[in-house]
Design an enzyme around this catalytic site. Sequence first.
Site, short mmCIF file in Angstrom:
data_model
loop_
_atom_site.label_atom_id
_atom_site.label_comp_id
_atom_site.label_asym_id
_atom_site.label_seq_id
_atom_site.Cartn_x
_atom_site.Cartn_y
_atom_site.Cartn_z
N LEU A 128 23.68 37.80 38.57
CA LEU A 128 24.97 37.72 37.87
C LEU A 128 25.95 36.89 38.69
CD1 LEU A 128 26.88 38.75 35.59
CD2 LEU A 128 27.46 40.64 37.10
N HIS A 232 29.83 43.78 49.13
CA HIS A 232 30.68 42.61 49.41
C HIS A 232 31.94 42.71 48.55
CE1 HIS A 232 31.83 38.36 49.66
NE2 HIS A 232 30.97 38.23 50.66
#
Length: 341
Positions: A128, A232
């Site tokens: 993605l 992240h």
Amino acid sequence: MLVIRPITSRDLGALLRIAEESGVGFTSLPVNEERLAAKIAYSEASFALGDDDCQSGEQGYLLVMEDTETGEVVGTTALEARVGQSDAFWHYHLGSAVHSSPTLGVHKEHQLLTLCNDYSGVSELCTLFLSESHRQGHNGRLLSKCRFLFLAEFRDRFAEVVIAEMRGVSDTEGQSPFWSWLQKHFFDMEFPQADYLSGLGKKTFIAELMPRHPVYVDMLPKAAQAVIGQVHDKTRPALKLLTAEGFRWRGYVDIFDAGPTVECDIDHIQAIRESERLQVAIGNTDDGIKTMIANTNLQHFRCTLANALHRKGDLVLDRATADALGVKAGDWVRAIAFEKE
């Protein structure tokens, strides 16, 4: 209008640009033209298979988001029917070990990381990425959630459990605190190189060099311990969306950056449960609501976001939306109301 569609060989240049933009830590998009061309060919072959020919589960469906006004590809997303069928699919599992001595009155519980292949055979949401230029409005949610309509419509091609690997913590130079420990003791390569090799499918070094015994978390550097199961910063929106759909973390982490892998039973995913199969009617949709809509044609799959009128048994689309989806009055679509956050 932004439309999700299957990738084709003509999109190789765009996919290479997206791979370059995605940066280190995005394992499924290596900056390697030959590897990306192979991914496209694999996807095209998967879309071409009939239902009776896909029982092995070795299929991958790579989709792109296209801006129909400019023809520009601005994002990509993918699904793997079943992972770990031809190559080992590795994770660390975070568990516990108890050391106890009633005689001495000592009771210690330690966290352990154990190398495993527990997710072999499950389906995966992967790859993605949305270009920075289009990270606005509902675009990111559309690119992610379109996969749920795909899963719902082509349910028999996928497993009972669906996972998604979340990108773990790394700095602006692409260095992972978790990998730094592994590199020091077991590997002689930097994180970007290991990540790149894995993205190329060259994973034999994992089995050859990874520690074969469980790792006591307490023995890791504090910086490595701190990022286990953490994502992240750029991945937090994706994790939030999946959590809202019912995905949960069960203690499995990536072996390189220790990012979490989340899972959900396919039939418990909220968007799949709430999606409806409706017949198309063409008309005015000024009074409609924002709806994510996909056609039901595997080879010519299309998905977009548009105003639509929900009526019992059918869905009213305007002509432009119907044309973008490749449908006409009386055809079937799968849809779900796209609620506001």
